[in-house]
Motif scaffolding. Structure first.
Motif, short mmCIF file in Angstrom:
data_model
loop_
_atom_site.label_atom_id
_atom_site.label_comp_id
_atom_site.label_asym_id
_atom_site.label_seq_id
_atom_site.Cartn_x
_atom_site.Cartn_y
_atom_site.Cartn_z
N LEU A 171 125.31 91.50 68.20
CA LEU A 171 126.03 92.30 67.21
C LEU A 171 127.54 92.11 67.35
CD1 LEU A 171 124.05 95.66 67.34
CD2 LEU A 171 124.22 94.12 65.36
N ALA A 172 127.99 91.91 68.58
CA ALA A 172 129.42 91.71 68.82
C ALA A 172 129.85 90.28 68.47
CB ALA A 172 129.74 92.02 70.28
N GLU A 173 128.92 89.34 68.59
CA GLU A 173 129.25 87.94 68.31
C GLU A 173 129.25 87.59 66.82
OE1 GLU A 173 127.14 86.11 72.37
OE2 GLU A 173 126.07 86.06 70.45
N ALA A 174 128.31 88.20 66.09
CA ALA A 174 128.08 87.81 64.70
C ALA A 174 129.36 87.76 63.84
CB ALA A 174 127.03 88.72 64.06
N PRO A 175 130.27 88.78 63.95
CA PRO A 175 131.46 88.78 63.08
C PRO A 175 132.33 87.53 63.25
CG PRO A 175 131.25 90.89 64.19
CD PRO A 175 130.21 89.99 64.79
N SER A 176 132.37 86.96 64.44
CA SER A 176 133.24 85.79 64.61
C SER A 176 132.67 84.57 63.88
CB SER A 176 133.53 85.51 66.08
OG SER A 176 132.33 85.46 66.78
N PHE A 177 131.41 84.64 63.47
CA PHE A 177 130.83 83.58 62.65
C PHE A 177 130.80 83.96 61.17
CE2 PHE A 177 129.26 83.09 66.92
CZ PHE A 177 129.38 81.72 67.16
N GLY A 178 131.36 85.12 60.88
CA GLY A 178 131.38 85.59 59.49
C GLY A 178 129.99 85.95 58.98
N ALA B 187 117.83 92.00 69.34
CA ALA B 187 117.58 93.44 69.37
C ALA B 187 118.43 94.14 68.31
CB ALA B 187 117.92 93.99 70.75
N GLY B 188 119.64 93.63 68.10
CA GLY B 188 120.54 94.23 67.10
C GLY B 188 119.94 94.17 65.70
N ALA B 189 119.35 93.02 65.36
CA ALA B 189 118.72 92.88 64.04
C ALA B 189 117.54 93.83 63.92
CB ALA B 189 118.27 91.43 63.82
N ALA B 190 116.74 93.90 65.00
CA ALA B 190 115.57 94.78 64.98
C ALA B 190 116.00 96.23 64.79
CB ALA B 190 114.78 94.63 66.29
N ASP B 191 117.04 96.64 65.51
CA ASP B 191 117.47 98.05 65.44
C ASP B 191 118.01 98.41 64.06
OD1 ASP B 191 116.73 98.24 68.04
OD2 ASP B 191 118.76 98.31 68.87
N TYR B 192 118.85 97.55 63.50
CA TYR B 192 119.40 97.88 62.18
C TYR B 192 118.32 97.81 61.09
CZ TYR B 192 124.24 98.74 63.45
OH TYR B 192 125.38 99.31 63.97
N ARG B 193 117.35 96.89 61.27
CA ARG B 193 116.24 96.81 60.32
C ARG B 193 115.47 98.13 60.32
NH1 ARG B 193 113.92 92.25 62.56
NH2 ARG B 193 115.22 90.66 61.59
N GLN B 194 115.15 98.63 61.53
CA GLN B 194 114.41 99.89 61.66
C GLN B 194 115.22 101.05 61.10
OE1 GLN B 194 111.22 98.52 62.32
NE2 GLN B 194 111.17 100.71 62.79
N LEU B 195 116.53 101.03 61.37
CA LEU B 195 117.38 102.12 60.88
C LEU B 195 117.37 102.14 59.34
CD1 LEU B 195 119.46 104.39 61.34
CD2 LEU B 195 121.24 102.63 61.40
N CYS B 196 117.43 100.96 58.74
CA CYS B 196 117.41 100.89 57.26
C CYS B 196 116.12 101.48 56.71
CB CYS B 196 117.56 99.44 56.79
SG CYS B 196 119.23 98.82 57.02
N LEU B 197 115.00 101.17 57.38
CA LEU B 197 113.72 101.73 56.93
C LEU B 197 113.75 103.25 57.06
CD1 LEU B 197 111.22 99.18 58.54
CD2 LEU B 197 111.77 99.45 56.10
N GLU B 198 114.34 103.74 58.14
CA GLU B 198 114.43 105.19 58.35
C GLU B 198 115.32 105.84 57.28
OE1 GLU B 198 115.87 106.40 62.23
OE2 GLU B 198 115.38 108.51 61.85
N ILE B 199 116.40 105.16 56.92
CA ILE B 199 117.31 105.68 55.89
C ILE B 199 116.55 105.87 54.57
CG2 ILE B 199 119.31 105.08 54.43
CD1 ILE B 199 120.53 103.75 56.98
N ILE B 200 115.72 104.88 54.24
CA ILE B 200 114.94 104.95 53.00
C ILE B 200 113.85 106.02 53.11
CG2 ILE B 200 113.37 103.67 51.47
CD1 ILE B 200 116.28 102.67 51.44
N GLU B 201 113.15 106.00 54.23
CA GLU B 201 112.06 106.94 54.48
C GLU B 201 112.56 108.38 54.37
OE1 GLU B 201 108.57 107.54 54.52
OE2 GLU B 201 109.18 105.45 54.31
N ARG B 202 113.68 108.65 55.03
CA ARG B 202 114.19 110.02 55.07
C ARG B 202 114.59 110.52 53.69
NH1 ARG B 202 119.06 111.86 58.96
NH2 ARG B 202 117.73 111.16 60.65
#
Ligand code: ATP
Ligand code: MG
Length: 250
Positions: free
Chosen positions: A214-221, A232-247
């Protein structure tokens, strides 16, 4: 249209990282997403790969002669309104303008419809943040699960109360996002326990772990899904997005 301000006046709490990866995450779930970079530092614009020598950005959109199409860019399926250093002039230039807190809200009426508009706020409670909180109908607060994370929260909550009373009665805190969580650290667990106690079910159940990708990705744009989809960062944000929709269905 859900307009969500991602705000915390404390610096470095994961606002920009969350705006990018929730934005791109929701787009991958099939939603139309616009992200507006409200920070003169323009971290978000750079993080998604927009070059800083663009002629026009959000600052120009505050002037009535600029059309949204002139500043909006499309990055891998997500629309972005970038920031620029000029945004730091807004505070002074509009200090005496009546309804100066409503400028972004007015701009929003000139935009096409989106499912989600995410506003990446700067680390301050100045005019740009007030504009974001006035235009938004929801706030997400990313909180680092570290020492002193909760310090300053009361100031933020006070500001949100002020905005609700004076500028935007409909504003709700719809989610607290725990970021940089490491379950091995006692302190991290303690901070999360406090957040749970205070914010109850407003705290999203999917915490974002401390993850180097997550910290590295921005330097690659790149957002995390294009940088390292199996992190793990992709997995966590993916799950969070599902939770945002679910809620929101509840
Ligand atoms: N879950 C995470 N794991 C590891 N590093 C992270 C994580 N989330 C954010 N970071 C890193 O922490 C730093 C601060 O994050 P970010 O820029 O998203 O915070 P911010 O709240 O937008 O900061 P600012 O207040 O300056 O706008 C960045 O270097 C970012 O890459
Ligand atoms: Mg930021």
């Amino acid at each position: 249209m859900r307009v969500i301000a991602i705000s915390n006046q404390k610096g470095g709490t994961g606002k920009t990282t969350s705006a990018v990866n929730i934005g791109f995450g929701l787009q991958r779930l099939g939603y139309q997403v616009l992200i507006i970079d409200m920070d003169p530092q323009a971290n978000l614009s750079t993080a998604v790969g927009i070059s800083m020598d663009m002629d026009k950005n959000l600052y120009h959109l505050f002037k009535p002669e600029t059309e949204p199409e002139e500043v909006m860019q499309e990055v891998r399926g997500v629309k972005i309104i970038p920031a620029g250093l000029e945004l730091s002039l807004v505070e002074g230039e509009y200090a005496w303008v009546r309804d100066k807190e409503y400028m972004l809200k007015n701009i929003m009426t000139r935009l096409q419809d989106f499912d989600f508009v995410l506003l990446d706020c700067p680390p301050s409670l100045g005019l740009l943040t007030l504009n974001a909180l006035t235009a938004a109908n929801e706030v997400f607060i990313p909180v680092q699960t570290e020492f002193l994370a909760l310090q300053g929260m009361s100031k933020l909550l006070e500001t949100l109360e002020y905005v609700k009373n004076k500028l935007n009665p409909d504003l709700v805190i719809s989610g607290i996002i725990a970021v940089r969580y490491d379950k091995r650290k006692v302190l991290n667990r303690e901070v999360v326990a406090k957040l749970e106690l205070h914010f109850k079910d407003k705290l999203y159940k999917n915490y974002i772990r401390d993850n180097i990708s997550l910290a590295e990705a921005p330097s690659f744009g790149l957002d995390i899904y294009h940088y390292k989809a199996d992190s793990a960062g992709a997995a966590d944000y993916r799950q969070l997005c599902l939770e945002i929709i679910e809620r929101s269905k509840k």
